[in-house]
Design a protein around this motif. Structure first.
Motif, PDB file in Angstrom:
ATOM      1  N   ASN A  50       0.888  -1.335   0.086  1.00 19.95           N
ATOM      2  CA  ASN A  50      -0.186   0.011   0.041  1.00 19.95           C
ATOM      3  C   ASN A  50       0.892   1.182  -0.030  1.00 19.95           C
ATOM      4  N   ASN A  51       0.134   2.311   0.244  1.00 22.97           N
ATOM      5  CA  ASN A  51       0.905   3.713   0.031  1.00 22.97           C
ATOM      6  C   ASN A  51       2.212   3.710   0.930  1.00 22.97           C
ATOM      7  N   ASN A  52       2.347   3.348   2.085  1.00 24.53           N
ATOM      8  CA  ASN A  52       3.312   3.761   3.031  1.00 24.53           C
ATOM      9  C   ASN A  52       3.964   2.635   3.560  1.00 24.53           C
ATOM     10  N   ASP A  53       3.968   1.513   2.624  1.00 20.89           N
ATOM     11  CA  ASP A  53       4.574  -0.088   2.741  1.00 20.89           C
ATOM     12  C   ASP A  53       6.089  -0.066   2.750  1.00 20.89           C
ATOM     13  N   PHE A  54       6.426   0.727   1.688  1.00 23.11           N
ATOM     14  CA  PHE A  54       7.948   0.765   1.594  1.00 23.11           C
ATOM     15  C   PHE A  54       8.458   2.115   1.201  1.00 23.11           C
ATOM     16  N   ILE A  55       9.973   1.957   1.031  1.00 19.36           N
ATOM     17  CA  ILE A  55      10.629   3.387   0.811  1.00 19.36           C
ATOM     18  C   ILE A  55      11.536   3.019  -0.210  1.00 19.36           C
ATOM     19  N   VAL A  56      12.065   3.987  -0.909  1.00 22.50           N
ATOM     20  CA  VAL A  56      13.056   3.963  -2.038  1.00 22.50           C
ATOM     21  C   VAL A  56      14.326   4.264  -1.210  1.00 22.50           C
ATOM     22  N   LEU A  57      15.392   3.569  -1.149  1.00 19.93           N
ATOM     23  CA  LEU A  57      16.462   3.714  -0.639  1.00 19.93           C
ATOM     24  C   LEU A  57      17.431   4.649  -1.497  1.00 19.93           C
ATOM     25  N   HIS A  58      17.493   4.112  -2.588  1.00 16.77           N
ATOM     26  CA  HIS A  58      18.341   4.900  -3.748  1.00 16.77           C
ATOM     27  C   HIS A  58      18.111   4.514  -5.032  1.00 16.77           C
ATOM     28  N   HIS A  59      18.721   4.802  -5.949  1.00 16.87           N
ATOM     29  CA  HIS A  59      18.527   4.451  -7.473  1.00 16.87           C
ATOM     30  C   HIS A  59      19.929   4.012  -7.992  1.00 16.87           C
ATOM     31  N   HIS A  60      19.996   2.725  -8.154  1.00 13.13           N
ATOM     32  CA  HIS A  60      21.352   2.107  -8.598  1.00 13.13           C
ATOM     33  C   HIS A  60      21.285   2.395 -10.333  1.00 13.13           C
ATOM     34  N   GLU A  61      22.418   2.863 -10.844  1.00 15.47           N
ATOM     35  CA  GLU A  61      22.685   2.936 -12.447  1.00 15.47           C
ATOM     36  C   GLU A  61      23.023   1.613 -12.850  1.00 15.47           C
ATOM     37  N   ASN A  62      22.353   0.513 -13.296  1.00 12.18           N
ATOM     38  CA  ASN A  62      22.754  -0.590 -13.620  1.00 12.18           C
ATOM     39  C   ASN A  62      22.253  -0.848 -15.154  1.00 12.18           C
TER      40      ASN A  62
END
Length: 670
Positions: free
Chosen positions: A187-199
């Motif tokens: 749902n809306n607040n069930d996860f967080i984006v830690l950072h973005h990997h350039e892969n």
């Protein structure tokens, strides 16, 4: 040393059989390695012996193909992710929430309520793991996820549900063949984006989006954009169900999935573009390198799907063979491309697109020698359309058993459709790629090409719609199973042998194949006759069926809603006698008494063996169990989740078997 005429073909077949063998048995890896060592030593002994005598024997060939079979079992074992000690499934408890980290691999086609993503799991409860899962994120979420995003969440892992109703598409097996075994709903607040990997995944996703966005200057409508993205980029996410149905009914759905047809067109275009390079020193080598770079870049941009990878691999082998001036046998070329793909990913063999592509290519190549009998004119235009028709017929012959098995329908007008669609697709691809290049280099000139492209796609859509209106020429709900599929290929192969070598013996084999198919069909129907069963279906509108011998009775109060479920069962059961009636409360099946409760009032019968609860009745479940004492409780999908969970807990306390169709799929009583 050639023991057989085309050694790569039986080697590839043997390896394929090994993959299938271990797919179902999943033997111990140590046992597989011991077999490999044994056959390697045996092969070495035969090699030394035959090298001394210079007389190749059949034993050497047999050991070689047994070794290939063994290699197939090993690569399947290694490719099956749960066999790894670090697979996430070794670290989770499906009944509890887990702390998870993972990286988005790709964005898949969304559902009505959720966006859908493929995620590579890297950590579970702070332990390093590997493996892939699906995550579904509510569409009202403002956090748009893209490949390369590393996310963290806490959630339960849910098993991919098996087939919910008989003879329907098995989504769980489909995902299993891609090493995907669990799904998570967020749902809306069930996860967080830690950072973005350039892969690699984020790179090609970014490049693909930029190429797709370059068409924005043309302001195409949604249908044109959907077809263009499908043909050029392998993106079918924008295609609506209505468009897919029209193309499927017209018998041209294959053009919407990038395959050998599209890659072949691009390969021929590249050959034409780089032909002037042949005039300079090392020009052929430069042209070859550029062609391979373009082909594999195209494959990467389209996501390295099975069909694209297979096609690009095949044309890579052909391109290298042409450069080396080695006109190797086409069957060996095809076998070599399949061998490379299966070594890379043995699960390709279970991919429908992979199977149909090779079936079509082999049929075209095998039947090609008889094409010249149908050249009635010297006109190049007439020859082109005759050859196009013959290729379409040959391809349709090759894929017919698989089409009947997987899709259970046959579009009779496929030939009329393909005669127009294939040349039109060639034009769209050529102009589409030209427009793509001009979008970057000469945007003003690309507008003209874009108008031509939009016009051609509108013709394609209108033609598909016109063909699909001939409902009488679409044969649907064809009963077909694995045995009939294999027997059909026996007929096709024996027919091809007869066309190549017209002997009475080969003709007898062909006729024998037809007899085998008829016997197989009769045997299948006869076997179905002896199956008696009661089924409670997973549906939001209650439906059950009773099958006695060859007669099936469906009971439901909403025929229209359950029409697909009924048709699937009709097709898969090979029955002839069907009838539909309204749902009742009491049924007798063999020695079982079935009580259906669908309201607050229900009839009391003496000791019902099975209790079926539908339509969310307002009942005191404890009292119902006290009055009925059932041996089994079945709850269908017309009941709310929270009630099902309460009833399940009650049954667990009383040690009464409980089956919820929304969780476990249909219930069958034999």
């Amino acid at each position: 040393m050639k023991v057989f005429a085309y050694p790569l073909i039986p080697f590839t077949i043997s390896l394929s059989l090994g993959i299938v063998f271990n797919y179902y048995l999943n033997l111990n890896f140590l046992v597989l390695l011991l077999f490999l060592l044994f056959f390697l030593i045996t092969l070495g002994i035969f090699w030394i012996k035959e090298k001394r005598s210079w007389k190749p024997t059949i034993n050497f060939g047999i050991i070689t193909y047994i070794l290939a079979f063994n290699i197939g079992t090993i690569i399947q074992h290694l490719n099956y992710n749960p066999n790894s000690d670090y697979h996430y499934s070794k670290r989770i408890n499906s009944s509890n929430s887990q702390s998870v980290k993972g990286t988005i691999l790709s964005n898949l086609k969304s559902t009505a309520k959720n966006t859908k993503h493929l995620v590579a799991i890297t950590e579970v409860n702070s332990e390093k793991v590997n493996g892939k899962i699906l995550i579904y994120v509510r569409k009202n979420n403002q956090k748009g996820l893209v490949p390369g995003d590393e996310i963290a969440f806490i959630s339960e892992f849910q098993n991919i549900p098996n087939t919910f109703n008989p003879y329907q598409f098995d989504y769980a097996t489909y995902l299993k063949n891609q090493n995907i075994f669990h799904q998570v709903f967020l749902n809306n607040n069930d996860f967080i984006v830690l950072h973005h990997h350039e892969n690699w995944n984020s790179f090609w996703y970014s490049v693909q989006n930029k190429l797709i966005d370059s068409y924005a200057i043309h302001h195409f409508d949604s249908k044109t954009n959907a077809i263009l993205n499908s043909l050029l980029f392998g993106q079918r996410k924008l295609l609506d169900q209505e468009t897919l149905a029209k193309y499927s009914n017209a018998g041209i759905i294959h053009i919407l999935a990038i395959s050998g047809l599209h890659v072949g067109i691009i390969y021929l275009l590249l050959l034409t573009l780089f032909k002037p390079f042949h005039r300079i020193k090392n020009g052929k080598l430069i042209a070859l390198i550029l062609i391979l770079i373009f082909l594999w870049s195209f494959a990467i941009i389209t996501g390295l799907s099975a069909s694209v990878t297979r096609s690009v691999t095949m044309f890579t082998v052909i391109a290298i063979g042409n450069y080396l001036n080695r006109n190797s046998n086409i069957y060996n070329t095809i076998a070599f491309s399949a061998l490379l793909l299966l070594l890379f990913n043995p699960n390709f063999i279970f991919d429908v697109g992979f199977q149909m592509s090779y079936a079509a290519v082999l049929a075209i190549v095998s039947l090609n020698p008889i094409f010249h009998y149908f050249h009635f004119s010297n006109s190049k235009i007439i020859k082109f359309f005759i050859d196009l028709s013959l290729v379409s017929i040959a391809a349709q012959i090759g894929v017919l058993p698989l089409s009947l098995f997987y899709f259970n329908q046959f579009p009779v007008l496929f030939l009329i459709a393909n005669i127009v669609v294939i040349p039109l697709t060639i034009l769209i691809l050529w102009i589409g790629i030209t427009t793509l290049i001009l979008n970057v280099l000469l945007p003003k000139l690309s507008i003209l090409f874009g108008e031509i492209l939009e016009f051609l796609i509108s013709i394609l859509n209108n033609y598909a719609e016109w063909i699909s209106k001939f409902e009488l020429f679409i044969i649907r709900n064809i009963s077909f199973n694995e045995i009939l599929c294999l027997l059909s290929y026996f007929i096709i192969i024996s027919f091809i042998f007869w066309t190549h070598k017209r002997t009475f013996k080969n003709f007898k084999t062909f006729l024998l194949g037809i007899i085998f198919l008829q016997v197989g069909f009769l045997f299948t129907k006869q076997e179905s006759t002896f199956k008696n069963e009661l089924i409670v279906y997973n549906s939001q509108k209650p439906i059950i069926s009773l099958k006695y011998n060859n007669s099936v009775s469906f009971y439901t109060n909403d025929i229209e809603f359950n029409s697909n479920t009924i048709n699937h069962y009709k097709r898969g059961s090979f029955g002839d006698d069907f009838n539909i009636s309204s749902l009742e409360n009491i049924y007798l099946f063999k020695n079982n008494k079935i009580l259906i409760i669908d309201s607050i009032y229900y009839p009391i019968i003496e000791k019902p063996t099975h209790l079926i609860i539908t339509n969310n009745p307002k009942i005191n479940f404890d009292r119902v169990l006290e009055e009925t004492h059932p041996k089994q409780v079945i709850v269908d999908n017309s009941n709310p989740y929270y009630k099902v969970e309460k009833w399940k807990a009650t049954c667990e306390k009383r040690k009464i078997p409980f089956h919820a169709t929304a969780e476990k799929g249909f219930y069958k009583l034999k």
